[in-house]
Design an enzyme around this catalytic site. Structure first.
Site, mmCIF file in Angstrom:
data_model
loop_
_atom_site.group_PDB
_atom_site.id
_atom_site.type_symbol
_atom_site.label_atom_id
_atom_site.label_comp_id
_atom_site.label_asym_id
_atom_site.label_seq_id
_atom_site.Cartn_x
_atom_site.Cartn_y
_atom_site.Cartn_z
ATOM 1 N N ARG A 134 15.237 -38.427 -26.278
ATOM 2 C CA ARG A 134 14.212 -37.605 -26.101
ATOM 3 C C ARG A 134 13.756 -37.881 -24.776
ATOM 4 O O ARG A 134 13.498 -38.933 -24.553
ATOM 5 C CB ARG A 134 13.007 -38.079 -27.351
ATOM 6 C CG ARG A 134 13.586 -37.798 -28.764
ATOM 7 C CD ARG A 134 13.725 -36.262 -28.728
ATOM 8 N NE ARG A 134 14.176 -36.212 -30.602
ATOM 9 C CZ ARG A 134 15.404 -35.593 -30.849
ATOM 10 N NH1 ARG A 134 16.337 -35.358 -30.056
ATOM 11 N NH2 ARG A 134 15.491 -35.385 -32.324
ATOM 12 N N ARG A 183 -1.694 -22.422 -9.447
ATOM 13 C CA ARG A 183 -0.907 -23.264 -10.097
ATOM 14 C C ARG A 183 0.454 -23.326 -9.607
ATOM 15 O O ARG A 183 1.273 -22.255 -9.977
ATOM 16 C CB ARG A 183 -1.104 -22.757 -11.718
ATOM 17 C CG ARG A 183 -2.568 -23.271 -12.266
ATOM 18 C CD ARG A 183 -3.013 -24.642 -12.032
ATOM 19 N NE ARG A 183 -4.311 -24.632 -13.069
ATOM 20 C CZ ARG A 183 -4.673 -26.040 -12.921
ATOM 21 N NH1 ARG A 183 -4.276 -27.061 -12.343
ATOM 22 N NH2 ARG A 183 -5.737 -26.233 -13.660
ATOM 23 N N GLU A 198 -16.264 -33.103 -15.161
ATOM 24 C CA GLU A 198 -15.302 -32.048 -14.676
ATOM 25 C C GLU A 198 -16.042 -30.656 -14.506
ATOM 26 O O GLU A 198 -15.856 -29.998 -13.602
ATOM 27 C CB GLU A 198 -14.119 -31.574 -15.754
ATOM 28 C CG GLU A 198 -13.215 -32.709 -15.495
ATOM 29 C CD GLU A 198 -12.475 -32.904 -14.194
ATOM 30 O OE1 GLU A 198 -12.454 -31.685 -13.540
ATOM 31 O OE2 GLU A 198 -11.955 -33.718 -13.842
ATOM 32 N N GLU A 231 -16.124 -29.032 -10.818
ATOM 33 C CA GLU A 231 -15.730 -27.819 -10.732
ATOM 34 C C GLU A 231 -16.453 -26.546 -10.622
ATOM 35 O O GLU A 231 -16.103 -25.537 -10.166
ATOM 36 C CB GLU A 231 -14.364 -27.513 -11.661
ATOM 37 C CG GLU A 231 -13.248 -28.562 -11.649
ATOM 38 C CD GLU A 231 -12.212 -28.163 -12.797
ATOM 39 O OE1 GLU A 231 -12.301 -27.137 -13.362
ATOM 40 O OE2 GLU A 231 -11.234 -28.919 -12.510
ATOM 41 N N GLU A 248 -10.951 -33.587 -2.831
ATOM 42 C CA GLU A 248 -10.391 -33.135 -1.492
ATOM 43 C C GLU A 248 -9.178 -31.985 -1.803
ATOM 44 O O GLU A 248 -8.709 -31.448 -0.603
ATOM 45 C CB GLU A 248 -10.055 -34.152 -0.451
ATOM 46 C CG GLU A 248 -9.011 -35.160 -1.024
ATOM 47 C CD GLU A 248 -9.009 -36.526 -0.118
ATOM 48 O OE1 GLU A 248 -7.637 -36.579 0.032
ATOM 49 O OE2 GLU A 248 -9.903 -36.750 0.646
ATOM 50 N N GLU A 278 -8.450 -29.932 -4.222
ATOM 51 C CA GLU A 278 -9.134 -28.928 -5.163
ATOM 52 C C GLU A 278 -9.567 -27.724 -4.318
ATOM 53 O O GLU A 278 -10.361 -27.668 -3.659
ATOM 54 C CB GLU A 278 -9.860 -29.272 -6.247
ATOM 55 C CG GLU A 278 -9.724 -29.619 -7.536
ATOM 56 C CD GLU A 278 -10.625 -30.180 -8.279
ATOM 57 O OE1 GLU A 278 -10.713 -29.751 -9.629
ATOM 58 O OE2 GLU A 278 -11.789 -30.711 -7.901
#
Length: 191
Positions: A47, A73, A101, A105, A147, A149
């Protein structure tokens, strides 16, 4: 009446016993390992498993609109519209991560936040678990991006969100889950 198995009995039903683990990669966020396992029928298999520290996501409503971010993305090679989200820092509680977050954001602080549910993103090969929160009583502030993002923040109606799902501008599980939770909330008043 049928016997209801305990959690332990349920988890043992098709258990795969790990015989050996080899770490293949260890990055800043994820690691990859290959486990040799003994299957319930006695056969041996492997696996490939991605280990992840876990994440949070926030369904945030402001003036009857959902707060979303648009960002590129790389794995998908396209922009996506998503709810605010991010990984847990070591030792961080999910609720605190969700508040952090949301602020980083979107710039929004929240007056109230509560957990909706949690789910595994891809249990066939990864252990990433996302805890989804619902935030209300939002107060607008300034974004505090990392930095590396690059994103924009906007607010969209439920109708826009449903259209974005059809257009695959929204195509990640956390945001689709949040949109449908919001739709149920609008219909029933319960999250």
């Amino acid at each position: 009446m049928r016997h209801k198995p305990s959690k332990e009995e349920f988890n043992k039903k098709f258990e795969e016993v790990t015989l050996d683990t080899e770490q293949i990669f260890k990055g800043k966020i994820i690691s990859l390992q290959v486990d040799k396992v003994k299957l319930p029928n006695g056969n041996i298999s492997t696996r490939e498993i991605v280990r992840h520290p876990g994440a949070v996501a926030v369904l945030a409503i402001y003036n009857d609109k959902m707060i979303v971010v648009e960002q590129y993305r790389k794995p998908l090679e396209k922009n996506q519209i998503e709810i605010p989200a991010g990984k847990l820092d070591p030792g961080e509680e999910p609720k605190e991560a969700a508040i952090r977050e949301l602020k980083e954001e979107t710039g929004f602080d929240c007056g109230s936040i509560k957990q909706i549910n949690s789910f595994f993103t891809s249990p066939g090969f990864a252990d990433e678990k996302i805890v989804l929160f619902f935030a209300e009583d939002l107060i607008r502030g300034e974004m505090e991006l990392d930095e590396d993002e690059f994103l924009s923040c906007e607010s969209i109606t439920l109708e826009q969100a449903l259209e974005y799902i059809k257009e695959e501008k929204i195509s990640d599980a956390k945001t689709i889950t949040a949109v449908y939770a919001w739709q149920i909330y609008k219909l029933t008043g319960k999250i």
